[in-house]
Design a protein around this motif. Structure first.
Motif, PDB file in Angstrom:
ATOM      1  N   ASN A 185       0.807  -1.229   0.000  1.00 53.97           N
ATOM      2  CA  ASN A 185       0.000   0.000   0.000  1.00 53.97           C
ATOM      3  C   ASN A 185       0.835   1.272   0.000  1.00 53.97           C
ATOM      4  O   ASN A 185       0.449   2.294   0.583  1.00 53.97           O
ATOM      5  CB  ASN A 185      -0.955  -0.009   1.198  1.00 53.97           C
ATOM      6  N   GLY A 186       1.986   1.203  -0.648  1.00 51.89           N
ATOM      7  CA  GLY A 186       2.820   2.386  -0.783  1.00 51.89           C
ATOM      8  C   GLY A 186       3.645   2.732   0.435  1.00 51.89           C
ATOM      9  O   GLY A 186       4.230   3.815   0.497  1.00 51.89           O
ATOM     10  N   ASN A 187       3.717   1.808   1.408  1.00 50.38           N
ATOM     11  CA  ASN A 187       4.504   2.066   2.617  1.00 50.38           C
ATOM     12  C   ASN A 187       5.937   2.428   2.251  1.00 50.38           C
ATOM     13  O   ASN A 187       6.554   1.774   1.419  1.00 50.38           O
ATOM     14  CB  ASN A 187       4.462   0.829   3.519  1.00 50.38           C
ATOM     15  N   GLY A 232      14.409   0.325  -9.106  1.00 54.01           N
ATOM     16  CA  GLY A 232      13.947   1.387  -8.229  1.00 54.01           C
ATOM     17  C   GLY A 232      13.814   0.939  -6.790  1.00 54.01           C
ATOM     18  O   GLY A 232      14.418  -0.050  -6.357  1.00 54.01           O
ATOM     19  N   GLY A 233      13.001   1.659  -6.022  1.00 50.82           N
ATOM     20  CA  GLY A 233      12.792   1.324  -4.622  1.00 50.82           C
ATOM     21  C   GLY A 233      11.323   1.293  -4.288  1.00 50.82           C
ATOM     22  O   GLY A 233      10.493   1.036  -5.158  1.00 50.82           O
ATOM     23  N   LEU A 234      10.975   1.553  -3.053  1.00 52.52           N
ATOM     24  CA  LEU A 234       9.578   1.560  -2.623  1.00 52.52           C
ATOM     25  C   LEU A 234       8.968   2.955  -2.784  1.00 52.52           C
ATOM     26  O   LEU A 234       9.652   3.915  -3.127  1.00 52.52           O
ATOM     27  CB  LEU A 234       9.477   1.133  -1.158  1.00 52.52           C
ATOM     28  N   ALA A 235       7.652   3.015  -2.494  1.00 52.93           N
ATOM     29  CA  ALA A 235       6.935   4.302  -2.470  1.00 52.93           C
ATOM     30  C   ALA A 235       7.147   5.074  -3.768  1.00 52.93           C
ATOM     31  O   ALA A 235       7.567   6.225  -3.775  1.00 52.93           O
ATOM     32  CB  ALA A 235       7.348   5.129  -1.254  1.00 52.93           C
ATOM     33  N   SER A 239      11.724   5.859  -2.131  1.00 54.62           N
ATOM     34  CA  SER A 239      12.416   5.338  -0.958  1.00 54.62           C
ATOM     35  C   SER A 239      13.514   4.354  -1.352  1.00 54.62           C
ATOM     36  O   SER A 239      13.249   3.336  -2.011  1.00 54.62           O
ATOM     37  CB  SER A 239      11.432   4.627  -0.023  1.00 54.62           C
ATOM     38  N   LEU A 240      14.729   4.669  -0.940  1.00 54.64           N
ATOM     39  CA  LEU A 240      15.854   3.738  -1.086  1.00 54.64           C
ATOM     40  C   LEU A 240      16.371   3.335   0.296  1.00 54.64           C
ATOM     41  O   LEU A 240      17.526   2.924   0.442  1.00 54.64           O
ATOM     42  CB  LEU A 240      16.981   4.373  -1.911  1.00 54.64           C
ATOM     43  N   ALA A 241      15.509   3.433   1.302  1.00 52.36           N
ATOM     44  CA  ALA A 241      15.927   3.283   2.695  1.00 52.36           C
ATOM     45  C   ALA A 241      16.627   1.960   2.973  1.00 52.36           C
ATOM     46  O   ALA A 241      17.584   1.902   3.743  1.00 52.36           O
ATOM     47  CB  ALA A 241      14.719   3.460   3.618  1.00 52.36           C
ATOM     48  N   GLN A 242      16.140   0.861   2.369  1.00 49.36           N
ATOM     49  CA  GLN A 242      16.792  -0.441   2.566  1.00 49.36           C
ATOM     50  C   GLN A 242      17.182  -1.066   1.229  1.00 49.36           C
ATOM     51  O   GLN A 242      17.296  -2.289   1.128  1.00 49.36           O
ATOM     52  CB  GLN A 242      15.860  -1.382   3.344  1.00 49.36           C
ATOM     53  N   TRP A 243      17.435  -0.224   0.250  1.00 50.76           N
ATOM     54  CA  TRP A 243      17.766  -0.724  -1.087  1.00 50.76           C
ATOM     55  C   TRP A 243      19.009  -1.626  -1.077  1.00 50.76           C
ATOM     56  O   TRP A 243      18.983  -2.706  -1.685  1.00 50.76           O
ATOM     57  CB  TRP A 243      17.951   0.443  -2.053  1.00 50.76           C
ATOM     58  N   PRO A 244      20.106  -1.250  -0.424  1.00 49.62           N
ATOM     59  CA  PRO A 244      21.287  -2.126  -0.471  1.00 49.62           C
ATOM     60  C   PRO A 244      21.030  -3.516   0.094  1.00 49.62           C
ATOM     61  O   PRO A 244      21.574  -4.505  -0.402  1.00 49.62           O
ATOM     62  CB  PRO A 244      22.321  -1.367   0.367  1.00 49.62           C
ATOM     63  N   GLN A 245      20.185  -3.612   1.124  1.00 50.25           N
ATOM     64  CA  GLN A 245      19.901  -4.914   1.738  1.00 50.25           C
ATOM     65  C   GLN A 245      18.992  -5.774   0.865  1.00 50.25           C
ATOM     66  O   GLN A 245      19.059  -6.997   0.919  1.00 50.25           O
ATOM     67  CB  GLN A 245      19.253  -4.728   3.108  1.00 50.25           C
ATOM     68  N   PHE A 264       6.623  16.923  -4.312  1.00 51.60           N
ATOM     69  CA  PHE A 264       5.494  16.425  -3.528  1.00 51.60           C
ATOM     70  C   PHE A 264       5.766  15.064  -2.887  1.00 51.60           C
ATOM     71  O   PHE A 264       4.892  14.495  -2.240  1.00 51.60           O
ATOM     72  CB  PHE A 264       4.223  16.358  -4.392  1.00 51.60           C
ATOM     73  N   ASN A 265       6.967  14.503  -3.063  1.00 47.23           N
ATOM     74  CA  ASN A 265       7.326  13.229  -2.439  1.00 47.23           C
ATOM     75  C   ASN A 265       7.648  13.412  -0.957  1.00 47.23           C
ATOM     76  O   ASN A 265       7.936  14.520  -0.494  1.00 47.23           O
ATOM     77  CB  ASN A 265       8.539  12.606  -3.131  1.00 47.23           C
ATOM     78  N   TYR A 266       7.675  12.290  -0.250  1.00 49.60           N
ATOM     79  CA  TYR A 266       8.056  12.315   1.170  1.00 49.60           C
ATOM     80  C   TYR A 266       9.509  12.753   1.333  1.00 49.60           C
ATOM     81  O   TYR A 266       9.829  13.613   2.161  1.00 49.60           O
ATOM     82  CB  TYR A 266       7.841  10.931   1.781  1.00 49.60           C
TER      83      TYR A 266
END
Length: 357
Positions: A185-187, A232-235, A239-245, A264-266
């Motif tokens: 859900n876009g988390n 890419g990543g999430l959201a 979001s690349l918050a945990q991309w390397p993992q 307009f992104n987070y």
């Protein structure tokens, strides 16, 4: 806006006095690949992509009125040159490429592939890098009329096997495996989202079997294609918050990270960029395959590009070279005349590209 654009003007004046930076357009892009956290050409020279999106190939076909939106001949190539661009991003529709789900054969299947192939060749023959991104998808018999949270096992794997086979002998074509994932859900940074991103399967917020990024990387490499792949990543790839993992493993280590950045992104400020984006850019090639702002101005994109050009050595491709509303697009141009008449937002991008070239 006034402060950032005044600073931009000062930078322009300084570079006029001190000398322009190295021209990335003067470096051949042939054989582009990942090396460390850079993109390099066949000679090992660092390459910086500054490009433009040109949308249409994801929606015209499924809407039944064509394959391209706007101009799509050599005039477009000349316009991209005038904007000091060296890359073009081309969105794909999986139904149109595969010729499935009852689409008009005039705009799908072999005709879609043939027209896209000529379009890609037109740019690569002119020295550009072309990024093909899987933009619109849908599972089963559902028409691909928009974005989905994840690629699907029904068609997306077949799509990439076909695309990779078709372009595997062209090292100037890059494969962006999926436009904007937003599972769970876009988390922005959930474990469930990252696990779905990598592994696919039955995922929160989806009513179909997702194809994970590892499955798509494997599909591409099974064809023998060695092309650079981007993930890419999430959201919506913000979001690349945990991309390397959770990044998929590529046996060729020819892989880079995709980030999308809009006002307009987070993650729309330098503190967030430093915390979540810079660590990825320090280890992997980073390609911002979409960026822009929906206020028809330039006070977000100019500082963003300056940050990307700092110690992050990133590559970026502006959204989009289409004559849409600069608020809702956001669109870089208001018409195709004079090599693209810029919107205010587009003018900020064009000026910056000219400065860096």
């Amino acid at each position: 806006m006034a402060i950032s654009l005044m600073l931009f003007g000062v930078l322009c004046a300084l570079e006029a006095v001190l000398g322009a930076p190295r021209d990335p357009l003067a470096i051949t892009l042939s054989g582009i690949r990942a090396e460390g956290n850079h993109l390099v050409n066949k000679d090992g020279q660092v390459v910086n992509l500054r490009g433009l999106n040109h949308a249409g190939t994801e929606f015209a076909c499924v809407q039944g009125w064509g394959i391209f939106d706007g101009i799509y001949n050599s005039t477009l190539v000349e316009a991209f040159k005038a904007w000091k661009s060296n890359a073009v991003r081309v969105p794909l529709n999986e139904d149109c490429w595969l010729g499935i789900n009852g689409l008009n054969p005039e705009f799908s299947g072999e005709n879609y592939i043939g027209n896209l192939s000529s379009y890609v060749s037109m740019f690569t023959d002119a020295g550009f890098v072309v990024l093909l991104d899987l933009h619109w998808t849908a599972p089963g018999s559902q028409l691909a009329t928009g974005q989905q949270p994840m690629p699907n096992m029904d068609h997306s794997v077949d799509l990439w096997k076909s695309v990779a086979t078709h372009f595997k002998n062209d090292p100037n074509v890059i494969f962006e495996l999926f436009n904007e994932p937003y599972p769970d859900n876009g988390n922005w940074n959930s474990q469930a989202g990252w696990q779905c991103f990598r592994d696919g399967g039955n995922c929160p917020g989806l009513n179909f079997q997702a194809a994970g990024m590892q499955t798509l990387v494997d599909a591409v490499r099974e064809t023998g294609a060695t092309n650079l792949v981007l993930v890419g990543g999430l959201a919506y790839s913000n979001s690349l918050a945990q991309w390397p993992q959770y990044a998929p493993k590529d046996p060729l280590n020819n892989i880079g990270a995709v980030w999308h950045s809009y006002n307009f992104n987070y993650c729309n400020n330098e503190a967030c960029w430093n915390e979540y984006i810079a660590p990825v850019a320090s280890k992997y090639p980073l390609v911002v395959t979409e960026f822009g702002e929906n206020d028809c101005q330039g006070d977000y994109v100019v500082p963003l590009m300056q940050w990307l050009d700092g110690s992050n050595h990133a590559n970026y491709i502006a959204w989009t070279f289409n004559t849409w509303d600069c608020n809702s697009g956001p669109a870089l141009i208001s018409s195709y005349s004079n090599y693209g008449t810029p919107t205010s937002y587009g003018q900020a991008v064009k000026n910056y590209y000219a400065l860096k070239n």
